[in-house]
Design a protein around this motif. Structure first.
Motif, mmCIF file in Angstrom:
data_model
loop_
_atom_site.group_PDB
_atom_site.id
_atom_site.type_symbol
_atom_site.label_atom_id
_atom_site.label_comp_id
_atom_site.label_asym_id
_atom_site.label_seq_id
_atom_site.Cartn_x
_atom_site.Cartn_y
_atom_site.Cartn_z
ATOM 1 N N PRO A 26 6.818 9.409 0.317
ATOM 2 C CA PRO A 26 6.318 8.056 0.043
ATOM 3 C C PRO A 26 5.193 8.099 -0.990
ATOM 4 N N PHE A 33 0.672 4.340 -7.972
ATOM 5 C CA PHE A 33 1.282 4.820 -6.739
ATOM 6 C C PHE A 33 1.341 6.346 -6.834
ATOM 7 N N THR A 54 0.815 -1.222 0.000
ATOM 8 C CA THR A 54 0.000 0.000 0.000
ATOM 9 C C THR A 54 0.844 1.266 0.000
ATOM 10 N N GLN A 55 2.133 1.149 0.281
ATOM 11 C CA GLN A 55 3.016 2.321 0.254
ATOM 12 C C GLN A 55 4.435 1.887 -0.086
ATOM 13 N N ASP A 84 1.614 6.263 -2.256
ATOM 14 C CA ASP A 84 0.510 5.431 -1.783
ATOM 15 C C ASP A 84 -0.192 4.755 -2.957
#
Length: 569
Positions: free
Chosen positions: A340, A368, A329-330, A342
């Motif tokens: 970062p 992402f 998820t990250q 996500d």
């Protein structure tokens, strides 16, 4: 042969021994051995050039015609040559004992007149040391030169004595010394295949069958770093390219590298990207829904569905590869080091379509996304390219790097910036589009697959022409080729047909300005149709551009026009 200063017999050899890239030097003149023939007695580090081993015991030389010069061997000492004035450590040299003068073997072996295959006129030696430009290698040398008796050509004696053919570790065929370009295949500029710099007017080595070129200095240099390629193949953190199915294989490897524990297969999965529970299917399960999934695309990577897979039994058209359902998820990515990224199932951009910052293509699968930068998106396939890779077209490992300045891709020669894969040993650099090219592709122009080709085919009889644009193909760049039919395709022509390969079509949307739902489609046969918003053609040439059409009437829109219409509300 028996040598007066060597206790063991000397045996002649034609091929150099394999010493893992270590330089082999002649014990007499201390210069490296670049090719055979040479002499050796079998003991370690005992090698002699053929000309050094066969040097006469006595000679008369025009630089010192009063006395006979005697070959002295068996003791290593520093001496200054009376011809080239070089002070060097020698094991053998010629000496005039009454005068105390010495002459090294290479100067002593210089003929009074030579005919070199790389120059049309005879060459005569200048037997006094000078610092001038050598017209063979393009560098300045101090030492003895050969001068042309008819023109201004000068060549250093070390360059003049280089072999006419030699073997190099970068190429599998012998390389031939040449002074001018081969006239065929001259449309494209010539580059050295070792250093990748442009060839100049000086001598070079080449393999005409493979169209392989190397600077004179690059081909004769022994400066090469030895790398164990098997280490990269066995390293699980190195991505091996190309892969048959770039989406599934890359994501599989990426998921495994980010998960500390083995992921157990769940029969039912609640995924944050879909409101319904997803059921697991594999090849052993004979299910009507799974059978219908064949030919559809994964919602995450937008590639054809293949088992194992998760599917929605309520929607009947929502599928995820098992590996795509396990994406983290990250992540942190070298293309966006500051923040970062996500995982999001649908971009906030219009109709869920975003521009990937890596491949610069429009996508509508999972991405992402940087929550702080808002408009930074990475397609999930590009996001997998976050670690070192090993491509079969290059012998060294490549590391992902963010380029801020425009540079040329070593694979396709196109200018780019952004995510690059750079070699830490040589200057090879490749952009992400070329990194994930499939090893083969099918095209309607040929019944056989086109194979990704990195080099000119050996002894190919003619030029290569692209079957799409009909322009000539430079075979020193990567291209697709069918050997059976002798047909080729430029990389950029093949990629032009795949410009919308990251978009899944078929969804329905409510677009402002029309009362019916519109289907998201790719216009293929609409060259004469017009957009109902801007009035221009829906399809330009063979672009197969995306847009919307109504299933109930003839209403059609460009994708951008639909976005503009939504902004006006």
């Amino acid at each position: 042969m028996e040598h007066f200063k060597h206790k063991n017999p000397l045996i002649i050899h034609n091929e150099l021994p394999n010493l893992d890239g270590k330089e082999i030097c002649c014990i007499a003149c201390r210069y490296p051995l670049l090719s055979g023939p040479f002499y050796s007695c079998g003991e370690p580090n005992c090698y002699l050039h053929k000309v050094c081993a066969e040097a006469p015991l006595e000679l008369k030389h025009p630089l010192h015609s009063d006395h006979t010069l005697t070959l002295v061997a068996g003791r290593t000492c520093f001496c200054r040559c009376m011809a080239c004035s070089t002070l060097s450590r020698r094991e053998r040299m010629y000496e005039c004992r009454p005068c105390g003068l010495r002459l090294d073997l290479e100067c002593a072996s210089m003929a009074l007149r030579i005919q070199h295959e790389c120059h049309p006129h005879p060459l005569i030696p200048l037997l006094k040391s000078a610092l001038v430009l050598c017209y063979a290698c393009g560098n300045e040398h101090r030492g003895v030169y050969y001068k042309c008796s008819s023109c201004y050509f000068l060549v250093h004696e070390s360059c003049a004595s280089m072999p006419s053919t030699l073997k190099h570790s970068h190429h599998h065929h012998p390389l031939t010394l040449s002074r001018a370009y081969v006239h065929g295949y001259s449309k494209f500029p010539r580059f050295c295949d070792i250093c990748r710099e442009k060839l100049t007017q000086y001598w070079f080595y080449h393999c005409i069958g493979c169209r392989y070129y190397a600077h004179f200095s690059c081909a004769t240099s022994k400066e090469e770093i030895s790398v164990d390629e098997d280490e990269d193949v066995l390293d699980p953190n190195v991505i091996l390219l190309p892969v048959p199915n770039e989406s599934i294989n890359l994501i599989n490897q990426f998921v495994k590298s980010t998960k500390l524990e083995e992921i157990k297969i769940a029969t039912n999965l609640d995924h944050f990207g879909h409101p319904h529970t997803l059921a697991f299917f594999d090849e052993q399960i004979n299910n009507e829904l799974f059978s219908r999934s064949k030919g559809t695309l994964c919602e995450a990577c937008v590639r054809p569905i293949s088992a194992p897979v998760y599917g929605c039994t309520q929607c009947n058209n929502y599928f995820l590869h098992k590996c795509c359902s396990e994406l983290p998820t990250q992540i942190q990515h070298p293309l966006h080091i500051g923040h970062p990224l996500d995982l999001v199932p649908k971009a906030s951009e219009g109709f869920g379509i975003f521009w990937c910052e890596c491949c610069n293509k429009q996508c509508n699968g999972f991405s992402f996304h940087c929550a702080k930068c808002k408009d930074f998106y990475l397609d999930v396939k590009c996001a997998t390219l976050s670690g070192p890779v090993k491509h079969e077209a290059h012998r060294h490992r490549l590391t992902p790097t963010k380029l801020t300045n425009v540079t040329d891709c070593s694979a396709c020669s196109l200018e780019f910036k952004g995510l690059a894969f750079k070699c830490g040993i040589c200057d090879f650099i490749m952009h992400s589009d070329c990194a994930v090219l499939p090893p083969s592709l099918n095209h309607r122009y040929d019944k056989h697959p086109f194979i990704l080709t990195y080099y000119p085919l050996p002894d190919h009889p003619a030029e290569y022409y692209c079957e799409i644009c009909e322009d000539e193909v430079n075979p020193k760049n990567w291209f697709y080729h069918c050997v059976e039919c002798d047909q080729s395709i430029h990389l950029y022509c093949a990629q032009e047909y795949q410009v919308y390969s990251n978009i899944k079509f078929g969804a329905s949307f409510k677009v402002e300005g029309h009362q019916h739902p519109l289907n998201f489609v790719q216009f293929r046969d609409e060259y004469g149709s017009l957009c109902n918003y801007c009035g221009t053609r829906l399809q330009k040439y063979f672009s197969f551009s995306p847009g919307f059409e109504c299933g109930s009437c003839e209403f059609k829109l460009h994708l951008q026009c639909a976005r503009d219409a939504a902004k006006e509300v």
